[in-house]
Design an enzyme around this catalytic site. Structure first.
Site, PDB file in Angstrom:
ATOM      1  N   LEU A   1       0.817  -1.223   0.000  1.00 36.16           N
ATOM      2  CA  LEU A   1       0.000   0.000   0.000  1.00 36.16           C
ATOM      3  C   LEU A   1       0.846   1.266   0.000  1.00 36.16           C
ATOM      4  CD1 LEU A   1      -3.052  -0.935   2.304  1.00 36.16           C
ATOM      5  CD2 LEU A   1      -2.845  -1.116  -0.183  1.00 36.16           C
TER       6      LEU A   1
ATOM      7  N   ASP B   1       5.213  -6.341   2.371  1.00 44.56           N
ATOM      8  CA  ASP B   1       6.238  -5.772   1.509  1.00 44.56           C
ATOM      9  C   ASP B   1       7.058  -6.922   0.927  1.00 44.56           C
ATOM     10  OD1 ASP B   1       7.776  -2.860   1.235  1.00 44.56           O
ATOM     11  OD2 ASP B   1       9.094  -4.607   1.046  1.00 44.56           O
TER      12      ASP B   1
ATOM     13  N   PHE C   1       2.859  -7.273 -10.328  1.00 45.50           N
ATOM     14  CA  PHE C   1       2.751  -5.858 -10.704  1.00 45.50           C
ATOM     15  C   PHE C   1       3.567  -4.954  -9.794  1.00 45.50           C
ATOM     16  CE2 PHE C   1      -1.265  -7.780 -12.064  1.00 45.50           C
ATOM     17  CZ  PHE C   1      -1.346  -7.335 -13.372  1.00 45.50           C
ATOM     18  N   ALA C   2       3.810  -5.400  -8.547  1.00 46.13           N
ATOM     19  CA  ALA C   2       4.401  -4.507  -7.547  1.00 46.13           C
ATOM     20  C   ALA C   2       5.732  -3.961  -8.050  1.00 46.13           C
ATOM     21  CB  ALA C   2       4.614  -5.276  -6.247  1.00 46.13           C
TER      22      ALA C   2
ATOM     23  N   THR D   1       7.601  -3.305 -19.779  1.00 46.75           N
ATOM     24  CA  THR D   1       7.254  -1.997 -20.341  1.00 46.75           C
ATOM     25  C   THR D   1       7.999  -1.755 -21.651  1.00 46.75           C
ATOM     26  OG1 THR D   1       7.599   0.391 -19.990  1.00 46.75           O
ATOM     27  CG2 THR D   1       8.998  -1.065 -18.744  1.00 46.75           C
TER      28      THR D   1
ATOM     29  N   TYR E   1      14.597   3.346 -14.437  1.00 49.29           N
ATOM     30  CA  TYR E   1      13.332   2.597 -14.413  1.00 49.29           C
ATOM     31  C   TYR E   1      13.337   1.506 -15.492  1.00 49.29           C
ATOM     32  CZ  TYR E   1       8.497   1.534 -15.633  1.00 49.29           C
ATOM     33  OH  TYR E   1       7.335   0.873 -15.959  1.00 49.29           O
TER      34      TYR E   1
ATOM     35  N   ALA F   1      -0.372  21.369 -19.662  1.00 44.57           N
ATOM     36  CA  ALA F   1       0.867  21.755 -20.345  1.00 44.57           C
ATOM     37  C   ALA F   1       1.169  20.699 -21.403  1.00 44.57           C
ATOM     38  CB  ALA F   1       2.006  21.838 -19.336  1.00 44.57           C
TER      39      ALA F   1
ATOM     40  N   GLY G   1      13.759  13.190 -21.935  1.00 41.29           N
ATOM     41  CA  GLY G   1      13.624  11.736 -22.027  1.00 41.29           C
ATOM     42  C   GLY G   1      12.407  11.242 -22.784  1.00 41.29           C
ATOM     43  N   ASP G   2      11.551  12.150 -23.275  1.00 40.92           N
ATOM     44  CA  ASP G   2      10.355  11.711 -24.009  1.00 40.92           C
ATOM     45  C   ASP G   2      10.703  11.418 -25.468  1.00 40.92           C
ATOM     46  OD1 ASP G   2       8.372  11.718 -22.085  1.00 40.92           O
ATOM     47  OD2 ASP G   2       7.776  13.788 -22.460  1.00 40.92           O
TER      48      ASP G   2
END
Ligand code: UFG
Length: 343
Positions: A47, A63, A85-86, A129, A153, A218, A296-297
């Site tokens: 959580l 955890d 998913f965590a 991802t 990430y 934005a 970074g996009d």
């Protein structure tokens, strides 16, 4: 060994299934779908970013760093598979504080895999991802695109993929790495959806403007090499993502060992197209202002992989941007303060 394919029947997953991070956005939708299909689940979540109000069924606040607690959960529920998913998921935060990402993503996944080995849990579906690919060298991006992530990430997610592949080869734990493009939308019932604190994602932010919780949206750069100058992304409905997890798990339980699959619709929309769509759906003018590029996009991220269709038989049912925005809007209108006050 011949591997089952989409036309094989009986790919419904078998439970019990441990859903780590099942109080989070994609985890809560997947947990619901598993339960709707009659699969017993237990959600495990600390959580830290998840929401208890989004959890249905058995829940353990644990955890993943706590191996003793993890052992107790596996002993108590005896899951046959894990949907994992965590994780920490903010690109910017991962640059500023990579230590958290290596601990919570890489080390905690190792802890989970070790617990799975000890308790003979034989299959894991993992939230990967498109950030594992890094800057696109070609678009659309297939599963064969080189994986050269550009953020901590993305690197932690790639380390996790490698760990899963090594554990599959050495210890026989079957795995699916599902590489999401841009998860978006909400459950059509409007009771669970996307709530991040802080919120950084385009669609919920745009809808916060429609709710007049923000003055304007934005647009991070309008000088990209795209038709309208704004970044293009492949938005995929969270319920479609959930469906892909069930298919992947069913396939693993039917004998597949190693699946690496892109989950996107194959259609990209620009930031301006998303804002225009939200204007149509909400009837609000949604003021927008052009701001500097966000570091970074990449200009364009669109899935070109066919493994989801070929291997999982997955074709997104809610692929239209308007459906995604409409479902997100229904949720946000009902939950203007997120899950606060919803138990
Ligand atoms: N954007 C804006 N204004 C905002 C927020 C976003 O213009 O206020 C733009 C971004 O620049 C980007 C697009 O909207 O071009 C989508 O941005 P999101 O933050 O919604 O999503 P990202 O594409 O950055 O992030 C997604 C996943 C991440 C993953 C990343 C990989 O959510 O988990 O793709 O690039 F790491």
């Amino acid at each position: 060994m011949s591997v089952p394919r989409k036309n094989d029947t009986n790919l419904t997953p078998r439970g019990p299934v441990l859903v780590t991070g099942g109080a989070g956005y994609i985890g809560s939708h997947t947990n619901r779908l598993l339960r709707e299909r009659g699969v017993e689940t237990v959600v495990l979540d600390n959580l830290s970013t998840g929401h208890k109000a989004a959890v249905e069924g058995a829940f353990e606040q644990v955890d993943l760093g706590d191996r003793a607690a993890l052992d107790r959960v596996l002993q108590k529920y005896k899951p046959t598979a894990v949907v994992h998913f965590a994780a920490k998921t903010y690109v910017g935060e991962s640059v500023e504080n990579p230590a958290i990402y290596y601990r919570e993503n890489v080390f905690h996944t190792w802890n989970l895999l070790e617990a799975m080995r000890a308790h003979q849990v034989g299959a894991i579906v993992f939230s990967s991802t498109c950030a594992t690919y890094g800057n696109p060298i070609e678009v659309p991006m297939t599963e064969a695109h080189p994986q050269a992530p550009i953020s901590p990430y993305g690197r932690t997610k790639l380390h996790m993929e490698h760990m899963l592949a090594d554990y599959a080869a050495a210890y026989g734990i079957a795995f699916a790495a599902l590489r999401y493009f841009n998860a978006a939308g909400a459950h059509p019932k409007g009771d669970i959806g996307e709530v991040h604190v802080p919120e950084t994602h385009l669609i919920p932010l745009v809808l916060q403007v429609a709710l007049e919780q923000r003055r304007e949206i934005a647009i991070f750069g309008d000088d990209y090499p795209t038709p309208d100058g704004t970044c293009i992304r492949d938005y995929v409905h969270v319920v479609d993502l959930a469906d892909a997890h069930l298919r992947a798990l069913g396939l693993l339980q039917a004998g597949e060992r190693d699946l690496r699959v892109n989950l996107g619709t194959g259609t990209g929309y620009s930031v301006k197209e998303v804002i225009d769509c939200a204007r149509r759906v909400t009837g609000h003018a949604i003021p927008a202002r052009v701001a500097p590029r966000r570091p970074g996009d990449p200009p364009c991220l669109v899935s070109g992989g066919t493994h989801a269709r070929d291997l999982l038989g997955w074709v997104p049912a809610r692929a239209e941007l308007e459906t995604i925005v409409r479902d997100a809007w229904a949720f946000q209108r009902r939950h203007p303060q997120g899950y606060a006050g919803h138990t």
